[in-house]
Design an enzyme around this catalytic site. Structure first.
Site, mmCIF file in Angstrom:
data_model
loop_
_atom_site.group_PDB
_atom_site.id
_atom_site.type_symbol
_atom_site.label_atom_id
_atom_site.label_comp_id
_atom_site.label_asym_id
_atom_site.label_seq_id
_atom_site.Cartn_x
_atom_site.Cartn_y
_atom_site.Cartn_z
ATOM 1 N N LYS A 206 41.850 44.898 39.267
ATOM 2 C CA LYS A 206 43.175 44.802 38.651
ATOM 3 C C LYS A 206 43.885 43.524 39.108
ATOM 4 O O LYS A 206 43.431 42.852 40.048
ATOM 5 C CB LYS A 206 43.981 46.058 39.006
ATOM 6 C CG LYS A 206 43.391 47.356 38.400
ATOM 7 C CD LYS A 206 44.279 48.551 38.718
ATOM 8 C CE LYS A 206 43.772 49.822 38.060
ATOM 9 N NZ LYS A 206 44.688 50.973 38.311
ATOM 10 N N HIS B 179 40.002 49.719 38.925
ATOM 11 C CA HIS B 179 39.815 50.810 37.967
ATOM 12 C C HIS B 179 38.334 51.163 37.903
ATOM 13 O O HIS B 179 37.484 50.271 38.014
ATOM 14 C CB HIS B 179 40.277 50.373 36.569
ATOM 15 C CG HIS B 179 39.854 51.315 35.481
ATOM 16 N ND1 HIS B 179 40.560 52.466 35.182
ATOM 17 C CD2 HIS B 179 38.770 51.316 34.658
ATOM 18 C CE1 HIS B 179 39.922 53.110 34.206
ATOM 19 N NE2 HIS B 179 38.835 52.436 33.863
ATOM 20 N N ASN C 252 46.898 49.423 42.624
ATOM 21 C CA ASN C 252 45.851 50.055 43.436
ATOM 22 C C ASN C 252 44.478 49.405 43.259
ATOM 23 O O ASN C 252 43.444 50.061 43.341
ATOM 24 C CB ASN C 252 45.829 51.568 43.200
ATOM 25 C CG ASN C 252 45.509 51.931 41.765
ATOM 26 O OD1 ASN C 252 45.350 51.060 40.919
ATOM 27 N ND2 ASN C 252 45.399 53.215 41.491
ATOM 28 N N GLU D 233 35.202 53.030 27.414
ATOM 29 C CA GLU D 233 35.879 51.884 28.039
ATOM 30 C C GLU D 233 35.043 50.603 27.921
ATOM 31 O O GLU D 233 35.594 49.518 27.723
ATOM 32 C CB GLU D 233 36.203 52.218 29.502
ATOM 33 C CG GLU D 233 37.258 53.325 29.590
ATOM 34 C CD GLU D 233 37.494 53.868 31.001
ATOM 35 O OE1 GLU D 233 36.892 53.351 31.970
ATOM 36 O OE2 GLU D 233 38.292 54.817 31.118
#
Ligand code: IDP
Ligand code: MG
Length: 134
Positions: A11, A117, A114, A128
């Site tokens: 991320k 993913h 965080n 995805e």
């Protein structure tokens, strides 16, 4: 167990804070294979598709704006039981609860940022991968 594919994404905070190399190293040390990898931005449409299950939740708008806020590293990862293996290397969703030694436990501080993913099932992985790779 069978060889699986999963989707993982470092991320914006993980990229910005310089954890790309360390994260890839952990995947490779665990015996997983990086099948495809690309650094770039996430479009709004991709973010909304990836996080469709969270639409309507209080954190949804912040999540979409965060994941589109800077470059990410998009990866297709393969290996024996790759879906669960990546989730276990990632650690708990909230870095405050994530065990030391996991990616979120070592490199994350707060739920909103965080670090990483990972798909939560083989079905999510297929969906995805289709969102982020042709
Ligand atoms: P996961 O990333 O461990 O699969 P999910 O519950 O699927 O966790 O949530 C997706 C993402 O949404 C999380 O990684 C986190 O960035 C964000 N998120 C989830 N719950 C909250 C929350 O309560 N506050 C802020 N962000 C959240
Ligand atoms: Mg999830």
């Amino acid at each position: 167990m069978a060889v699986q594919k999963t989707y993982s994404m470092i991320k914006p905070d993980g990229v910005r804070n310089g954890h790309v190399g360390a994260i890839i190293d952990r995947f490779e040390r665990a015996g997983l294979k990086i099948e495809r990898m690309e650094m770039g931005m996430v479009t709004n449409a991709q973010a909304e598709a990836n996080y469709a299950e969270h639409k309507g939740k209080p954190f949804y708008a912040g999540l979409i704006s965060y994941i589109t806020s800077g470059p990410v590293v998009k990866m297709v990862i393969s290996g024996e039981g790759a879906v669960a293996k990546v989730r276990s290397l990632m650690g708990a969703t909230n870095p405050a609860d994530a065990t030391p030694g996991t990616i979120r436990g070592d490199f994350g501080l707060v739920m909103d940022e965080n670090v990483i993913h990972g798909s939560d099932s083989p079905e999510s992985a297929e969906r995805e991968i289709g969102i982020f790779f042709d």
